[in-house]
Design an enzyme around this catalytic site. Structure first.
Site, PDB file in Angstrom:
ATOM      1  N   LYS A 202      -3.935   8.894  -1.666  1.00  0.00           N
ATOM      2  CA  LYS A 202      -3.525   7.596  -1.449  1.00  0.00           C
ATOM      3  C   LYS A 202      -2.698   6.754  -1.051  1.00  0.00           C
ATOM      4  CE  LYS A 202      -5.945   2.696  -3.428  1.00  0.00           C
ATOM      5  NZ  LYS A 202      -6.554   2.660  -4.717  1.00  0.00           N
ATOM      6  N   ARG A 212      -8.574  -6.460  -0.748  1.00  0.00           N
ATOM      7  CA  ARG A 212      -8.088  -6.844  -2.089  1.00  0.00           C
ATOM      8  C   ARG A 212      -8.157  -7.950  -1.420  1.00  0.00           C
ATOM      9  NH1 ARG A 212      -2.303  -4.275  -1.374  1.00  0.00           N
ATOM     10  NH2 ARG A 212      -2.906  -1.740  -2.094  1.00  0.00           N
ATOM     11  N   ARG A 224       2.378  -2.086  -5.403  1.00  0.00           N
ATOM     12  CA  ARG A 224       1.415  -0.718  -6.067  1.00  0.00           C
ATOM     13  C   ARG A 224       2.656   0.628  -5.184  1.00  0.00           C
ATOM     14  NH1 ARG A 224      -3.159  -2.966  -6.998  1.00  0.00           N
ATOM     15  NH2 ARG A 224      -4.526  -3.948  -5.420  1.00  0.00           N
ATOM     16  N   LYS A 255      -6.777   8.845   2.308  1.00  0.00           N
ATOM     17  CA  LYS A 255      -7.109   7.783   2.192  1.00  0.00           C
ATOM     18  C   LYS A 255      -5.335   6.512   2.352  1.00  0.00           C
ATOM     19  CE  LYS A 255      -8.576   3.134  -0.080  1.00  0.00           C
ATOM     20  NZ  LYS A 255      -8.314   2.941  -1.401  1.00  0.00           N
ATOM     21  N   TYR A 320     -16.716   1.365   6.003  1.00  0.00           N
ATOM     22  CA  TYR A 320     -18.414   0.343   6.531  1.00  0.00           C
ATOM     23  C   TYR A 320     -18.792   0.211   7.293  1.00  0.00           C
ATOM     24  CZ  TYR A 320     -15.098  -1.131   2.394  1.00  0.00           C
ATOM     25  OH  TYR A 320     -14.032  -1.765   1.616  1.00  0.00           O
TER      26      TYR A 320
END
Ligand code: PBG
Length: 332
Positions: A202, A212, A224, A255, A320
């Site tokens: 990731k 987010r 992050r 990802k 999605y």
């Protein structure tokens, strides 16, 4: 007119098999199927009615009681799995709502399994960022994300999801050792049949932006980058994936997907385990926005993108677009 003769023209003619649609269908290799796709679902404990998500068109933050009808539609489209993300009524420093037995995700899993049993694979995101006031994926002390304290919380979250009936848990925090600790905790609690889909590779990416905003997990300080990977580094991805497999991951994930097709390809060529790719919110939003402007043909774009991700080596795609599946598959 003089007839031109190419006597030495090679006998290999690649266009022969492209000549008709039937020939092309006959010789095609890769095709995304609804059963390859995993549909994200957002459940919001505070919502009374579905709250449309502007940056993820077609998606809403759903009240718990609306999830069943949403998932019924998803099942009718031939989708076999969903991944649940929860937005709790209250956040705190340690994300304690994430492992509450009556938490938003736990209740939702319970309802889904009561209604659909094994008709749908219920996967859950195991992370703290949706549940913490600071928005980071771990316990914070003196401005640092503390790895080993976080592991204990992740164990509790995973076990609470398993207790509620989850089929697969998906740790997404990039906390070192998370797969091993979760595997141990699940086994100790009697859930050796619950699988782990590890967000192994990731990357720290700008493409998570819309997500987010939805779960209100934009970190209140820093970023992050001390736990998610640096996109300039492909080797680290291989190490992360290898570690996760050794720690007990059943499925590894890359990802985001589109800027990382090389990593997906590496994953599949190096490890013969199921590889999932997460086609993330920003990647979806870009297609939707361009389509809205009339700059790309939406269905054609979806098909080309998902086929590309599969061609790179992904067995599964979290996307999605899973909800639009019927409309774009018609174009095949
Ligand atoms: C939680 C998590 C994130 C996404 C999935 N799980 C956000 C993040 O890491 O900031 C992003 C999904 C998307 O953008 O579609 N850690």
């Amino acid at each position: 007119m003089e007839v031109l003769k190419f006597l030495s023209f090679p006998t290999v003619r690649m266009r022969r098999l492209r000549r008709t649609p039937a020939l092309r269908d006959l010789t095609h290799k890769i095709k995304p199927n609804p059963s390859d796709l995993i549909c994200p679902i957002f459940v919001d404990e505070n919502a009374q009615v579905p709250i449309p998500i502007k940056s993820i068109p077609g998606y809403s933050r759903l009240p718990i009681q609306y999830v069943l009808s949403e998932v019924r539609q998803v099942i009718e489209q031939g989708i076999k799995a969903i991944i649940l993300f929860g937005i709790p009524s209250k956040k705190d420093e340690t994300g304690s709502k994430a492992f509450a037995m009556d938490g938003v995700v736990q209740k939702t899993i319970h309802n889904l399994k009561n209604e659909f049993s094994n008709q749908i694979v219920v996967i859950t995101d195991v992370c703290l960022c949706e549940y913490t006031t600071h928005g980071h994926c771990g316990i914070v002390k003196d401005g640092e994300i503390v790895n080993d304290l976080t592991l204990q919380i992740l164990q509790k979250i995973a076990v609470s999801h398993a207790q509620a009936g989850a089929d697969i848990v998906a740790p997404s925090g990039m906390i070192d050792g998370q797969v091993r600790f979760i595997r141990e905790a699940l086994d100790d609690a009697g859930f050796n049949q619950v699988g782990i889909m590890a967000y192994s590779a990731k990357y720290a990416s700008c493409f998570y932006g819309p997500f987010r905003e939805v779960v209100e997990s934009v970190p209140i300080f820093g970023d992050r980058k001390s736990y998610q990977m640096d996109y300039r580094n492909p080797d680290e991805a291989l190490r992360e994936m290898e570690l996760d497999i050794n720690e007990g991951a059943d499925i590894i994930m890359v990802k985001p997907a589109l800027a990382y097709l090389d990593i997906i390809y590496l994953a599949k060529s190096k490890f013969r385990v199921p590889v999932a790719a997460y086609n993330v919110s920003g990647e979806y939003a870009m297609v939707k926005a361009a389509a809205q402007m009339g700059w790309v043909d939406e269905r054609a774009a979806i098909l080309e993108i998902l086929t590309g991700i599969k061609r790179a080596g992904a067995d599964l795609i979290i996307t999605y677009f899973a909800k639009d599946v019927e409309s774009w598959l018609n174009q095949l």
